[in-house]
Design a protein around this motif. Sequence first.
Motif, PDB file in Angstrom:
ATOM      1  N   GLN A   1     -21.826  10.045  14.390  1.00  0.00           N
ATOM      2  CA  GLN A   1     -21.161  11.341  14.498  1.00  0.00           C
ATOM      3  C   GLN A   1     -21.422  12.195  13.259  1.00  0.00           C
ATOM      4  N   SER A   2     -21.395  11.561  12.097  1.00  0.00           N
ATOM      5  CA  SER A   2     -21.629  12.286  10.849  1.00  0.00           C
ATOM      6  C   SER A   2     -23.025  12.882  10.805  1.00  0.00           C
ATOM      7  N   ILE A   3     -24.021  12.126  11.259  1.00  0.00           N
ATOM      8  CA  ILE A   3     -25.399  12.624  11.269  1.00  0.00           C
ATOM      9  C   ILE A   3     -25.525  13.827  12.195  1.00  0.00           C
ATOM     10  N   VAL A   4     -24.912  13.743  13.360  1.00  0.00           N
ATOM     11  CA  VAL A   4     -24.962  14.860  14.307  1.00  0.00           C
ATOM     12  C   VAL A   4     -24.231  16.076  13.750  1.00  0.00           C
ATOM     13  N   ASP A   5     -23.069  15.859  13.150  1.00  0.00           N
ATOM     14  CA  ASP A   5     -22.281  16.977  12.621  1.00  0.00           C
ATOM     15  C   ASP A   5     -23.054  17.739  11.548  1.00  0.00           C
ATOM     16  N   ARG A   6     -23.720  17.008  10.648  1.00  0.00           N
ATOM     17  CA  ARG A   6     -24.403  17.673   9.541  1.00  0.00           C
ATOM     18  C   ARG A   6     -25.762  18.239   9.928  1.00  0.00           C
ATOM     19  N   SER A   7     -26.428  17.603  10.894  1.00  0.00           N
ATOM     20  CA  SER A   7     -27.763  18.056  11.281  1.00  0.00           C
ATOM     21  C   SER A   7     -27.729  19.197  12.293  1.00  0.00           C
TER      22      SER A   7
ATOM     23  N   VAL B   1     -21.876  18.396  20.624  1.00  0.00           N
ATOM     24  CA  VAL B   1     -23.235  18.870  20.857  1.00  0.00           C
ATOM     25  C   VAL B   1     -23.513  18.766  22.355  1.00  0.00           C
ATOM     26  N   PRO B   2     -24.222  19.749  22.941  1.00  0.00           N
ATOM     27  CA  PRO B   2     -24.556  19.655  24.367  1.00  0.00           C
ATOM     28  C   PRO B   2     -25.362  18.394  24.663  1.00  0.00           C
ATOM     29  N   VAL B   3     -24.999  17.703  25.728  1.00  0.00           N
ATOM     30  CA  VAL B   3     -25.627  16.426  26.073  1.00  0.00           C
ATOM     31  C   VAL B   3     -26.472  16.596  27.331  1.00  0.00           C
ATOM     32  N   VAL B   4     -27.671  16.049  27.279  1.00  0.00           N
ATOM     33  CA  VAL B   4     -28.564  16.054  28.439  1.00  0.00           C
ATOM     34  C   VAL B   4     -28.973  14.612  28.720  1.00  0.00           C
ATOM     35  N   ALA B   5     -28.737  14.154  29.927  1.00  0.00           N
ATOM     36  CA  ALA B   5     -29.155  12.810  30.323  1.00  0.00           C
ATOM     37  C   ALA B   5     -30.632  12.838  30.690  1.00  0.00           C
ATOM     38  N   VAL B   6     -31.401  11.882  30.186  1.00  0.00           N
ATOM     39  CA  VAL B   6     -32.831  11.865  30.480  1.00  0.00           C
ATOM     40  C   VAL B   6     -33.094  11.571  31.946  1.00  0.00           C
ATOM     41  N   THR B   7     -32.062  11.077  32.663  1.00  0.00           N
ATOM     42  CA  THR B   7     -32.201  10.803  34.093  1.00  0.00           C
ATOM     43  C   THR B   7     -31.732  11.973  34.961  1.00  0.00           C
TER      44      THR B   7
END
Length: 568
Positions: A74-80, A100-106
């Motif tokens: 979560q920390s990596i996503v928040d800062r990046s 963060v918006p999530v996209v399923a590869v399927t």
Amino acid sequence: MSDAASGTSLTYRELDRRANRLAHHLVGLGIGREDRVAVLVERSAELVVVLLGILKAGGAYLPVHEADPADRRQSIVDRSRPAVLLVDDAMRAAGIPTGVPVVAVTDPAIAAESDDDPRVPIDPDQLAYVIHTSGSTGRPKGVAVTQGEVVRLFTDPQWTVERHARVLLVAPYAFDVSAYEIWMPLLHGGQVVVAPPGRLEPKALRELITTHRITGLHLTAGLFRVLAEEAPETLQGVDEVLTGGDVIAPTAVRKVLDTCPDLVIRALYGATEGTVFSTHHVLTRDSGLGKVVPIGEPFTGITVHVLDENLQPAPADAVGEIHLAGEGVARGYLGQPGLTAERFVADPFGRPGSRMYRTGDLARRTADGAIEFVGREDSQVKVLGFLVDLAEVEAALADHPGLAQVVVLAREREDGNKQLVGYVVPESEELSLAAVRAHAKAKLPGYMAPEVFVRLDALPLTANGKLDRDAMPEPDFNQVLASRAPETPLQKELCALFSALLEVPEVGIDDSFFELGGQSLQAMRLCSRIGATIGVGVSVNTLFDTPTVAELAAHIEAKRAAYESRTA
């Protein structure tokens, strides 16, 4: 490309078309030049499709390590601040970062996209990926690397491309060595063979090498040593093995080359901030091996300086800090301009405006020009091939409410392996070291979580009041908590194996392999020795599930009973 787990394969045309569909979908979501796309996907053929699709859309991939604790991810996503997070079903079920918006590869919408090339203009100076390494502030550092640097490294004429026709993808994709495993073969018309998810044991590695006729392979220095000692025949049939990430033992090189005389071993040195690899040293059966394996010669366009504190070349045989210059120097740390300016400095030996990266690694240049690695100048150490900043580990442990002070050091065991040791000053006598260990495992990746802790009344200080790290007591790796004695012949055999491998005088049946200080590489050795001495195969995953002698003995007995019932 072959996926060893599913048995499926993709041609270059199929890979290109699937990546194009994802690229079109990402472009439709607004992904453009250098937009970061976070990736949380199991190791599979789909992973390669995802990474290629992101690059085709003009974006840069940002790996999120599936083995990291949830708060670190979560920390990596928040800062990046990635624009999108791509996930597969397995990772989504296990829990994913938020915000963060999530996209399923399927997602069926991806499969419905055009498979034509999206024709997004790509520039060599464009960002390719952001890979996070351990950070001294207690925060991971995101290293930003361009597409041009990746292509430059893996098209360097110093590679013998034929030896890397079929490369095994086995490293975590959040580890920069995965760039070799993916892009080296794909840039030369070769084949990526994707290893199954999870830990790979020597027996499974051997089967993959044989079944898929692997020609090129990377192993960390630690895993290379394990295979050299336990099963060097694992590498038979491979054309070239790359190894590095820590000091490479000459004895391990000799053992492997004695068993695999046609093998080429390429010893590598580098840093994520220098685009994976900066130097290499080729070793064959005819190579002369001394007491130290040198870090070798630079790849094309790279300059390696060994400098003193005044940024002047250190004299021959004097210790200095390695600075990487020329090609390969990363753009810097994402969103951390101060730290970037501190580590990426002006190159006084290069053209105006050029930079060099201060690695923090110490080395000496011998009279004949060879560079020998000595160690680290700061709190960063190599553990299991990963660069670990001890300050980050200390910051995570300091969150434990029962600790007044904590210091983490890397101690070397008699077998040469480094092990993290936590020195703790408790706030009260009631502090449980087991609770501290559990806290570490919840907050940190496995390779960063200390298994051994030493309780202190106070941290030792120098005369001027600074922490005296040299005065820290040596950990008692032989200390064993009270445990029941073995009762059956099998339990006695297992206790003896635990004791010999971990170098502890006595082991009881309630003792956990990992709480006694065992690490992943030692776990591989134990499983290998159990198979050789007891005659029953045990996987590393089984050892993690049944880590005590009693539990492991029960598992082996059940396995024997099941076999006997089938053959009766």
